[in-house]
Write a protein that holds these residues in place. Structure first.
Motif, PDB file in Angstrom:
ATOM      1  N   ARG A 183       0.843  -1.190   0.000  1.00 56.82           N
ATOM      2  CA  ARG A 183       0.000   0.000   0.000  1.00 56.82           C
ATOM      3  C   ARG A 183       0.882   1.245   0.000  1.00 56.82           C
ATOM      4  NH1 ARG A 183      -3.093  -3.524   3.280  1.00 56.82           N
ATOM      5  NH2 ARG A 183      -5.343  -3.468   2.882  1.00 56.82           N
ATOM      6  N   ARG A 184       0.311   2.368  -0.357  1.00 55.16           N
ATOM      7  CA  ARG A 184       1.023   3.636  -0.289  1.00 55.16           C
ATOM      8  C   ARG A 184       1.398   3.946   1.159  1.00 55.16           C
ATOM      9  NH1 ARG A 184       0.690   7.727  -3.863  1.00 55.16           N
ATOM     10  NH2 ARG A 184       0.233   9.190  -2.182  1.00 55.16           N
ATOM     11  N   SER A 185       2.569   4.541   1.349  1.00 52.94           N
ATOM     12  CA  SER A 185       3.003   4.875   2.707  1.00 52.94           C
ATOM     13  C   SER A 185       2.118   5.955   3.313  1.00 52.94           C
ATOM     14  CB  SER A 185       4.463   5.337   2.690  1.00 52.94           C
ATOM     15  OG  SER A 185       4.629   6.452   1.820  1.00 52.94           O
ATOM     16  N   SER A 186       1.551   6.811   2.457  1.00 51.58           N
ATOM     17  CA  SER A 186       0.642   7.860   2.923  1.00 51.58           C
ATOM     18  C   SER A 186      -0.675   7.736   2.165  1.00 51.58           C
ATOM     19  CB  SER A 186       1.263   9.244   2.685  1.00 51.58           C
ATOM     20  OG  SER A 186       0.378  10.273   3.070  1.00 51.58           O
ATOM     21  N   PRO A 187      -1.727   7.230   2.806  1.00 49.43           N
ATOM     22  CA  PRO A 187      -3.009   7.061   2.107  1.00 49.43           C
ATOM     23  C   PRO A 187      -3.574   8.385   1.624  1.00 49.43           C
ATOM     24  CG  PRO A 187      -2.973   5.871   4.197  1.00 49.43           C
ATOM     25  CD  PRO A 187      -1.772   6.761   4.191  1.00 49.43           C
ATOM     26  N   SER A 236     -13.677   7.745  -1.749  1.00 43.43           N
ATOM     27  CA  SER A 236     -13.416   7.441  -0.339  1.00 43.43           C
ATOM     28  C   SER A 236     -11.925   7.537  -0.084  1.00 43.43           C
ATOM     29  CB  SER A 236     -13.929   6.035   0.003  1.00 43.43           C
ATOM     30  OG  SER A 236     -13.219   5.053  -0.740  1.00 43.43           O
ATOM     31  N   PRO A 237     -11.517   7.631   1.174  1.00 43.98           N
ATOM     32  CA  PRO A 237     -10.090   7.550   1.478  1.00 43.98           C
ATOM     33  C   PRO A 237      -9.552   6.174   1.090  1.00 43.98           C
ATOM     34  CG  PRO A 237     -11.344   8.390   3.354  1.00 43.98           C
ATOM     35  CD  PRO A 237     -12.346   7.859   2.373  1.00 43.98           C
ATOM     36  N   GLY A 238      -8.258   6.092   0.814  1.00 43.71           N
ATOM     37  CA  GLY A 238      -7.694   4.796   0.461  1.00 43.71           C
ATOM     38  C   GLY A 238      -6.196   4.864   0.238  1.00 43.71           C
ATOM     39  N   GLY A 239      -5.533   3.742   0.473  1.00 45.92           N
ATOM     40  CA  GLY A 239      -4.090   3.692   0.344  1.00 45.92           C
ATOM     41  C   GLY A 239      -3.599   2.729  -0.719  1.00 45.92           C
ATOM     42  N   TRP A 240      -4.497   2.262  -1.599  1.00 46.06           N
ATOM     43  CA  TRP A 240      -4.095   1.324  -2.649  1.00 46.06           C
ATOM     44  C   TRP A 240      -3.409   2.070  -3.789  1.00 46.06           C
ATOM     45  CZ3 TRP A 240      -7.162  -3.714  -3.588  1.00 46.06           C
ATOM     46  CH2 TRP A 240      -7.558  -4.275  -2.366  1.00 46.06           C
ATOM     47  N   GLN A 241      -2.630   1.324  -4.583  1.00 43.81           N
ATOM     48  CA  GLN A 241      -1.914   1.898  -5.727  1.00 43.81           C
ATOM     49  C   GLN A 241      -2.868   1.983  -6.928  1.00 43.81           C
ATOM     50  OE1 GLN A 241       1.149   2.911  -5.323  1.00 43.81           O
ATOM     51  NE2 GLN A 241       2.079   1.710  -3.687  1.00 43.81           N
ATOM     52  N   LEU A 242      -3.020   3.182  -7.489  1.00 45.35           N
ATOM     53  CA  LEU A 242      -4.009   3.420  -8.536  1.00 45.35           C
ATOM     54  C   LEU A 242      -3.408   3.195  -9.928  1.00 45.35           C
ATOM     55  CD1 LEU A 242      -5.721   6.662  -7.159  1.00 45.35           C
ATOM     56  CD2 LEU A 242      -6.157   4.263  -6.584  1.00 45.35           C
ATOM     57  N   LEU A 243      -4.011   2.259 -10.677  1.00 47.59           N
ATOM     58  CA  LEU A 243      -3.565   1.962 -12.036  1.00 47.59           C
ATOM     59  C   LEU A 243      -4.363   2.719 -13.084  1.00 47.59           C
ATOM     60  CD1 LEU A 243      -3.027  -1.929 -12.043  1.00 47.59           C
ATOM     61  CD2 LEU A 243      -1.380  -0.105 -11.553  1.00 47.59           C
ATOM     62  N   PRO A 279      -5.218   2.263  15.187  1.00 45.81           N
ATOM     63  CA  PRO A 279      -4.350   2.609  14.064  1.00 45.81           C
ATOM     64  C   PRO A 279      -2.920   2.849  14.521  1.00 45.81           C
ATOM     65  CG  PRO A 279      -5.730   4.467  14.659  1.00 45.81           C
ATOM     66  CD  PRO A 279      -6.161   3.325  15.526  1.00 45.81           C
ATOM     67  N   ALA A 280      -2.075   3.252  13.583  1.00 47.29           N
ATOM     68  CA  ALA A 280      -0.647   3.375  13.858  1.00 47.29           C
ATOM     69  C   ALA A 280      -0.329   4.399  14.939  1.00 47.29           C
ATOM     70  CB  ALA A 280       0.090   3.721  12.569  1.00 47.29           C
ATOM     71  N   ASN A 281      -1.187   5.408  15.111  1.00 49.48           N
ATOM     72  CA  ASN A 281      -0.895   6.427  16.123  1.00 49.48           C
ATOM     73  C   ASN A 281      -1.207   5.973  17.547  1.00 49.48           C
ATOM     74  OD1 ASN A 281      -3.678   6.544  16.268  1.00 49.48           O
ATOM     75  ND2 ASN A 281      -3.866   8.643  15.502  1.00 49.48           N
ATOM     76  N   GLY A 282      -1.767   4.777  17.715  1.00 48.69           N
ATOM     77  CA  GLY A 282      -2.009   4.245  19.052  1.00 48.69           C
ATOM     78  C   GLY A 282      -3.237   4.784  19.743  1.00 48.69           C
ATOM     79  N   GLN A 283      -4.026   5.645  19.064  1.00 54.83           N
ATOM     80  CA  GLN A 283      -5.247   6.200  19.656  1.00 54.83           C
ATOM     81  C   GLN A 283      -6.443   5.445  19.073  1.00 54.83           C
ATOM     82  OE1 GLN A 283      -4.995   8.189  22.071  1.00 54.83           O
ATOM     83  NE2 GLN A 283      -3.051   9.277  21.845  1.00 54.83           N
ATOM     84  N   PRO A 284      -7.205   4.703  19.886  1.00 49.98           N
ATOM     85  CA  PRO A 284      -8.242   3.795  19.366  1.00 49.98           C
ATOM     86  C   PRO A 284      -9.418   4.513  18.717  1.00 49.98           C
ATOM     87  CG  PRO A 284      -7.621   3.235  21.633  1.00 49.98           C
ATOM     88  CD  PRO A 284      -7.043   4.586  21.339  1.00 49.98           C
ATOM     89  N   VAL A 285     -10.107   3.746  17.872  1.00 49.50           N
ATOM     90  CA  VAL A 285     -11.391   4.147  17.301  1.00 49.50           C
ATOM     91  C   VAL A 285     -12.411   3.086  17.701  1.00 49.50           C
ATOM     92  CG1 VAL A 285     -12.699   4.646  15.207  1.00 49.50           C
ATOM     93  CG2 VAL A 285     -10.270   5.248  15.329  1.00 49.50           C
ATOM     94  N   LEU A 286     -13.496   3.511  18.336  1.00 51.30           N
ATOM     95  CA  LEU A 286     -14.568   2.602  18.736  1.00 51.30           C
ATOM     96  C   LEU A 286     -15.600   2.563  17.621  1.00 51.30           C
ATOM     97  CD1 LEU A 286     -16.344   0.867  20.534  1.00 51.30           C
ATOM     98  CD2 LEU A 286     -16.908   2.910  21.884  1.00 51.30           C
TER      99      LEU A 286
END
Length: 533
Positions: A139-143, A166-173, A472-479
């Motif tokens: 995936r992209r390093s920065s979505p 939508s937001p996303g981190g996939w590589q766009l072809l 997520p990576a920042n360690g702050q949860p999402v409920l």
């Protein structure tokens, strides 16, 4: 197989790879396990929902553990061809990663068939496996904060098409004009699990004549109805909600539904409706509804002041959790809650609203269901046919407030072992505050010390249940709340216990949370599938 705890109504099966996952899925679909309600397959896991009243985790684990994985899933006879304009922003980067030319990327991407392995993330989003084995890209390093609808993309060994922006981190072809999600079709999702898919280079196709697709016929407005509620103001957000859109995981659609299910059902009971009938869910104060003809409504949920103003200006306070008669011209107004966050307004006979996929729930993430209300809308009301209006009901006495810490019971799993032991203890030891970025998708919470992981590798997408505490990576949860995505790529350290989900749906922004563990993490086994608290 590994069996991981989720909550008292769900568990997760982890397998070696996608082939084993699809083989187990095929077995469970061919011969269902008693009491199992829904399956959410992903790259290497299957999230299994079951009725606790019909079976136990131990029985489900024992049955699944006995299944053989030697039979592979059968491919469908359906082949879907998707024309693609290969002009994606990441095409050059993908070519560089793979060490081939852009022309060869296109040739390889169009030269093999894919199979829809599973769905998730968004309605109509199919994870496509197979294809040329060269395609295994990170995936992209920065979505991106916004990926355009129709984008054709790669991530890991999967290909996919984004059904909506939508937001996303996939590589766009590239991009396709073929809609992945269309409610006018009998099956709105173009890609169903098991379907075969082939991408076609649109640049090599004959130029097609431009056509304008006919618009779906819209239901006439119900403004001529003799009984209706006219929307004068909506407050922050007011949407239709019912008990949810269940059984649509195969199309990538989550259940959604009311954030406080008990409040919804109580409001309906008070006006004589069936408990599943759609009502209005409004956040904070500000909703105003004027009655056309005589109607009976009830307001439940948050502790908010309710006023009735007559056509000639007389005004009085109305009670929560009680039927409220409204004469022609009366206006109901809901003020700012003193406790809780969401109120529910049911009307006797029910609202005249068209269901989508057998539900009137508005899913704000997936954009499925009726649009949020706006001032000037006229909400038609079905006439009651002999329903008995209920008596008053007792409102809850422990709604969340900003003044006191809100305690939620949690059950650890399925990915507790991805976190440092100190982080597991810290989750319950420190207070967490609900941030303004919270909504029906989830509560974003912040603590003084973030949670740290033992395993830092990327987690393949897997099913995410209602009430999941995803980190997520920042360690702050999402409920995750009612409109959460079916699958996610961050580990879930714990899940809010089902009996506290309604309470979670009433937590206001700015409130402080504490988590109370009622079950520690332990892998499930056929012999002992319910670990002690």
């Amino acid at each position: 197989m590994r069996f991981l705890p989720v909550n008292r109504n769900a568990l997760m099966v982890e397998l070696a790879d996608l082939d084993d996952t699809l083989a187990l899925l095929a077995s469970l679909q061919r011969t269902p396990v008693h009491g199992v309600q829904e399956l959410v397959p992903a790259a290497r896991t299957i999230l299994v929902y079951f009725r606790a009243s019909a079976t136990t985790a131990a029985q489900v684990v024992t049955e699944i553990a006995s299944r053989k994985l030697d039979a592979r899933a059968e491919r469908s006879d359906v082949l879907v061809e998707i024309p693609v304009y290969y002009n994606g922003e990441d095409l050059a980067d993908v070519a560089q990663i793979l060490g081939i030319s852009q022309e060869e990327v296109i040739a390889r991407h169009t030269g093999s068939e894919y199979t829809v392995a599973f769905t998730g993330f968004a309605p109509g989003f199919g994870y496509l496996s197979g294809g040329d084995p060269i395609f295994n890209v990170p995936r992209r390093s920065s979505p991106r904060t916004k990926v355009p609808a129709g984008s054709v993309a790669l991530a890991g060994t999967f290909s996919a098409v984004y059904p909506q922006a939508s937001p996303g981190g996939w590589q766009l072809l590239g991009v396709t004009e073929t809609p992945m999600w269309d409610l006018s079709r009998p099956l709105p999702a173009l890609l169903q699990p098991g379907y075969r898919v082939r991408f076609v280079d649109a640049a090599k196709l004959p130029a097609a004549a431009e056509t304008t697709a006919p618009k779906a016929a819209e239901k006439p407005a119900s403004s001529a109805s003799a009984h209706a509620l006219l929307v004068r103001a909506t407050g922050l957000l007011t949407v239709f909600q019912d008990t949810g859109r269940h059984g649509q995981a195969g199309q990538g659609v989550s259940a959604s539904g009311a954030m406080d299910q008990v409040a919804l059902k109580t409001a309906n009971r008070l006006v004589g409706n069936a408990s599943h009938v759609a009502a209005l869910e409004t956040v904070g104060g500000g909703l105003q509804l004027r009655s056309r003809g005589d109607n009976v409504v009830a307001v439940t949920g948050a502790d908010a002041p309710i006023t009735i103003t007559t056509a000639d200006g007389q005004r009085w306070n109305a009670a929560r959790y009680a039927p409220i008669p409204m004469a022609d011209g009366d206006t109901l107004a809901i003020g700012q809650p003193a406790a809780g966050a969401r109120c529910y307004v049911a009307v006797r006979g029910g609202f005249d609203v068209t269901p989508i996929l057998d539900s009137c729930a508005t899913d704000t993430l997936a954009n499925v269901g009726p649009a949020p209300l706006k001032a000037g809308d006229v909400l038609g009301v079905h006439r009651a046919a002999g329903q008995i209006v209920g008596d008053t009901a007792m409102p809850p006495d422990d709604l969340p407030t900003l003044e006191n810490d809100v305690v939620l019971d949690i059950e650890f799993g399925p990915r507790t072992d991805w976190f440092m032991p100190e982080a597991v203890e810290l989750l319950c030891a420190q207070r967490w505050q609900v941030t303004p970025q919270s909504n029906r998708v989830g509560l974003r919470i912040a603590g003084e010390v973030p949670l740290t992981r033992t395993i830092t590798a990327e987690l393949p997408s897997e099913g995410t249940p209602l009430g999941a505490l995803q980190v997520p990576a920042n360690g702050q949860p999402v409920l995750f709340l009612a409109d959460h995505p079916l699958t996610g790529g961050y580990p879930v350290i714990a899940c809010v216990a089902p009996h506290h989900l309604d309470r979670a749906g009433q937590i206001p922004v700015g409130a402080w949370l504490r988590f109370n563990p009622i079950r520690r993490f332990s892998e499930l086994t056929p012999a002992a599938s319910v670990p002690n608290a």
